[in-house]
Design an enzyme around this catalytic site. Sequence first.
Site, mmCIF file in Angstrom:
data_model
loop_
_atom_site.group_PDB
_atom_site.id
_atom_site.type_symbol
_atom_site.label_atom_id
_atom_site.label_comp_id
_atom_site.label_asym_id
_atom_site.label_seq_id
_atom_site.Cartn_x
_atom_site.Cartn_y
_atom_site.Cartn_z
ATOM 1 N N TRP A 148 -141.108 11.823 -3.400
ATOM 2 C CA TRP A 148 -141.650 11.229 -4.620
ATOM 3 C C TRP A 148 -141.048 11.941 -5.813
ATOM 4 O O TRP A 148 -140.666 13.111 -5.736
ATOM 5 C CB TRP A 148 -143.175 11.227 -4.587
ATOM 6 C CG TRP A 148 -143.892 12.309 -5.332
ATOM 7 C CD1 TRP A 148 -144.209 13.542 -4.870
ATOM 8 C CD2 TRP A 148 -144.400 12.211 -6.654
ATOM 9 N NE1 TRP A 148 -144.880 14.226 -5.824
ATOM 10 C CE2 TRP A 148 -145.025 13.433 -6.930
ATOM 11 C CE3 TRP A 148 -144.400 11.207 -7.639
ATOM 12 C CZ2 TRP A 148 -145.638 13.688 -8.138
ATOM 13 C CZ3 TRP A 148 -145.009 11.463 -8.844
ATOM 14 C CH2 TRP A 148 -145.614 12.693 -9.084
ATOM 15 N N ASP A 206 -140.211 17.312 0.541
ATOM 16 C CA ASP A 206 -140.806 18.247 1.488
ATOM 17 C C ASP A 206 -139.705 18.740 2.413
ATOM 18 O O ASP A 206 -138.737 18.014 2.682
ATOM 19 C CB ASP A 206 -141.912 17.545 2.299
ATOM 20 C CG ASP A 206 -143.161 17.286 1.451
ATOM 21 O OD1 ASP A 206 -143.302 17.943 0.392
ATOM 22 O OD2 ASP A 206 -143.971 16.429 1.841
HETATM 23 N N1 ABN Z 1 -146.147 16.750 -0.005
HETATM 24 C C1 ABN Z 1 -146.762 17.939 0.428
HETATM 25 C C2 ABN Z 1 -147.802 17.707 1.450
HETATM 26 C C3 ABN Z 1 -147.462 17.777 2.791
HETATM 27 C C4 ABN Z 1 -148.433 17.577 3.744
HETATM 28 C C5 ABN Z 1 -149.708 17.263 3.358
HETATM 29 C C6 ABN Z 1 -150.040 17.199 2.019
HETATM 30 C C7 ABN Z 1 -149.067 17.424 1.058
#
Ligand code: ABN
Length: 177
Positions: free
Chosen positions: A103, A122
Amino acid sequence: MLEHFAKFVIAFDDIAEAGIRHSAQALGRRSFLSIIGGALVGAAALPMLPFDRSGGRAHALAAEDDKACEYWRYCALDGFLCTCCGGSVSSCPPGSEPSAVTWVGTCQNPQDGKTYVISYNDCCGVTSCGRCPCSSNVGERPGYRMGFHNDINWCMANDRTIYHCTIAAVIGVSESG
Ligand code: ABN
């Protein structure tokens, strides 16, 4: 000149003395002394009060520290900072890989005042890092607007879907400011 000054000092002295005598008579000696005593103790205690003397310096420093949640690029990052997990602000720690989907948010850089487009990828494939948890949500929206949501595992489209940490790569300058 010196004579004028001496006269002024004497006059000032007389006025102050008269004022104090008047107060002492009007209040009574005990309460007059207790008021003066209270004022002196209060004045001595003033410098000990917990004033904020940092002048916002701590906040300004954190805005430049990429291991602090207040770092400017993290204005919409929800997750563990990869900079605390062996990676950098824009590259995943060894052994993990960036998410295929992500995002994108916008954050203002306090140094030049410009607004930058940030990709919050991530890093995937290694167990959760657990260090430097942050939750900043500038411009973030609830899950029903998925492309604007940060509180999900963006490793979902990778072969290795385990979430490790999050990076914040600058991918452009925002035209709309
Ligand atoms: N985008 C970070 C994240 C990963 C896993 C769970 C919640 C948030």
